[in-house]
Design a protein around this motif. Structure first.
Motif, PDB file in Angstrom:
ATOM      1  N   GLN A 131      -2.476  -5.994 -11.608  1.00 30.29           N
ATOM      2  CA  GLN A 131      -3.461  -4.979 -11.254  1.00 30.29           C
ATOM      3  C   GLN A 131      -3.618  -4.855  -9.739  1.00 30.29           C
ATOM      4  OE1 GLN A 131      -3.876  -3.688 -14.105  1.00 30.29           O
ATOM      5  NE2 GLN A 131      -3.110  -5.589 -15.000  1.00 30.29           N
ATOM      6  N   ILE A 132      -3.806  -5.979  -9.091  1.00 29.95           N
ATOM      7  CA  ILE A 132      -4.030  -5.976  -7.642  1.00 29.95           C
ATOM      8  C   ILE A 132      -2.821  -5.413  -6.901  1.00 29.95           C
ATOM      9  CG2 ILE A 132      -4.408  -7.454  -5.628  1.00 29.95           C
ATOM     10  CD1 ILE A 132      -5.994  -9.329  -7.572  1.00 29.95           C
ATOM     11  N   ASN A 133      -1.636  -5.881  -7.275  1.00 28.96           N
ATOM     12  CA  ASN A 133      -0.423  -5.402  -6.593  1.00 28.96           C
ATOM     13  C   ASN A 133      -0.190  -3.910  -6.812  1.00 28.96           C
ATOM     14  OD1 ASN A 133       0.376  -7.803  -5.321  1.00 28.96           O
ATOM     15  ND2 ASN A 133       1.402  -8.550  -7.167  1.00 28.96           N
ATOM     16  N   SER A 134      -0.557  -3.402  -7.987  1.00 29.90           N
ATOM     17  CA  SER A 134      -0.401  -1.980  -8.266  1.00 29.90           C
ATOM     18  C   SER A 134      -1.314  -1.146  -7.372  1.00 29.90           C
ATOM     19  CB  SER A 134      -0.700  -1.686  -9.734  1.00 29.90           C
ATOM     20  OG  SER A 134       0.239  -2.317 -10.579  1.00 29.90           O
ATOM     21  N   TRP A 135      -2.526  -1.597  -7.188  1.00 27.62           N
ATOM     22  CA  TRP A 135      -3.469  -0.890  -6.315  1.00 27.62           C
ATOM     23  C   TRP A 135      -3.014  -0.966  -4.855  1.00 27.62           C
ATOM     24  CZ3 TRP A 135      -8.461   1.369  -7.280  1.00 27.62           C
ATOM     25  CH2 TRP A 135      -8.784   1.468  -8.636  1.00 27.62           C
ATOM     26  N   ILE A 136      -2.517  -2.125  -4.461  1.00 28.75           N
ATOM     27  CA  ILE A 136      -2.029  -2.274  -3.085  1.00 28.75           C
ATOM     28  C   ILE A 136      -0.859  -1.326  -2.847  1.00 28.75           C
ATOM     29  CG2 ILE A 136      -0.881  -3.840  -1.473  1.00 28.75           C
ATOM     30  CD1 ILE A 136      -2.485  -6.129  -2.736  1.00 28.75           C
ATOM     31  N   LYS A 137       0.088  -1.316  -3.787  1.00 30.20           N
ATOM     32  CA  LYS A 137       1.262  -0.466  -3.648  1.00 30.20           C
ATOM     33  C   LYS A 137       0.878   1.011  -3.617  1.00 30.20           C
ATOM     34  CE  LYS A 137       5.760   0.513  -5.791  1.00 30.20           C
ATOM     35  NZ  LYS A 137       6.669   0.165  -6.923  1.00 30.20           N
ATOM     36  N   GLY A 138      -0.122   1.393  -4.395  1.00 29.11           N
ATOM     37  CA  GLY A 138      -0.546   2.782  -4.441  1.00 29.11           C
ATOM     38  C   GLY A 138      -1.374   3.201  -3.246  1.00 29.11           C
TER      39      GLY A 138
END
Length: 225
Positions: A131-138
């Motif tokens: 979840q965290i990495n997806s938000w960071i990437k986005g």
């Protein structure tokens, strides 16, 4: 921005339509018998210590800051009645802390925030990291209000794991582009409602610390409307 299943991450990232994705989306079969799926997952020692914080004591239940970042403008509402069972009450409280920890990680742009490594282990930790990495990437942060309700709990016979099940309403919860400040609003729909089951495992060397070891999500949950 609404929750989506993991296989859709790549396609949805381009349209900024990703929220908390499910490592095991769809209904699990835990309700069919007395065994809680994933309850046999071993817990492990948190890998990061709590950082110094000026947060009040109620925001640091296990010596770790779980208060939501002020700059995030996010409200997490837990319309939960506290169970009479002591273990189930503690597990429910730490399930909420687990969810708060994910947003702290999103705000800090790291999967190594002390709250994340304290309240998650095994597949639960993997879920939080995704979840965290997806938000960071986005390039997103979060804003608005996320409501959690219709909660239920059940324990394993040995008392070492508790399943916390609940509904989530994200109809007033949005992603926001960090660079532009644009709030990514969507029209109200069934996609605003999800049903979660989190298996909380008792940390072996602490009286009241429970860690999310497994996460199941049913998206577009009509029963939560």
């Amino acid at each position: 921005m609404k929750r989506r299943t993991l296989p859709a991450v790549t396609a949805l990232a381009a349209t900024a339509a990703l929220l908390l994705t499910a490592c095991g989306s769809g209904d699990d079969k835990a309700g069919d018998n007395d065994k809680i799926a994933g309850a046999d997952r071993a817990t492990k020692t948190p890998t990061a210590s709590a950082s110094a914080s000026g947060a009040p004591a109620e925001d640091k239940p296990d010596g770790v800051d779980v208060s939501l970042p002020k700059g995030m403008d996010l409200s997490m509402v837990f319309d939960w009645d506290k169970p009479k069972n002591k273990n189930e009450a503690a597990a429910m409280a730490d399930a909420a802390n687990f969810l708060r920890a994910i947003y702290r990680g999103i705000d800090e742009r790291t999967t190594k925030d002390a709250a994340v490594t304290t309240y998650a282990t095994g597949d639960g930790l993997h879920y939080a990291q995704v979840q965290i990495n997806s938000w960071i990437k986005g390039g997103w942060t979060a804003t608005g209000t996320e409501r959690h309700y219709d909660v239920s709990t059940r324990s394993t016979t040995n008392g070492q794991a508790v399943e916390v099940a609940f509904c989530v309403d994200s109809s007033k919860f949005y992603g926001k582009e960090i660079k532009t400040g644009k709030v990514l609003k969507t029209k109200p729909s069934l996609a605003d409602f999800d049903f979660f089951k989190i298996v909380m495992s008792k940390f072996p060397t602490a009286d009241n610390l429970w860690q999310a070891s497994k996460v199941y999500v049913q998206t577009k949950a009509a029963k939560c409307q």
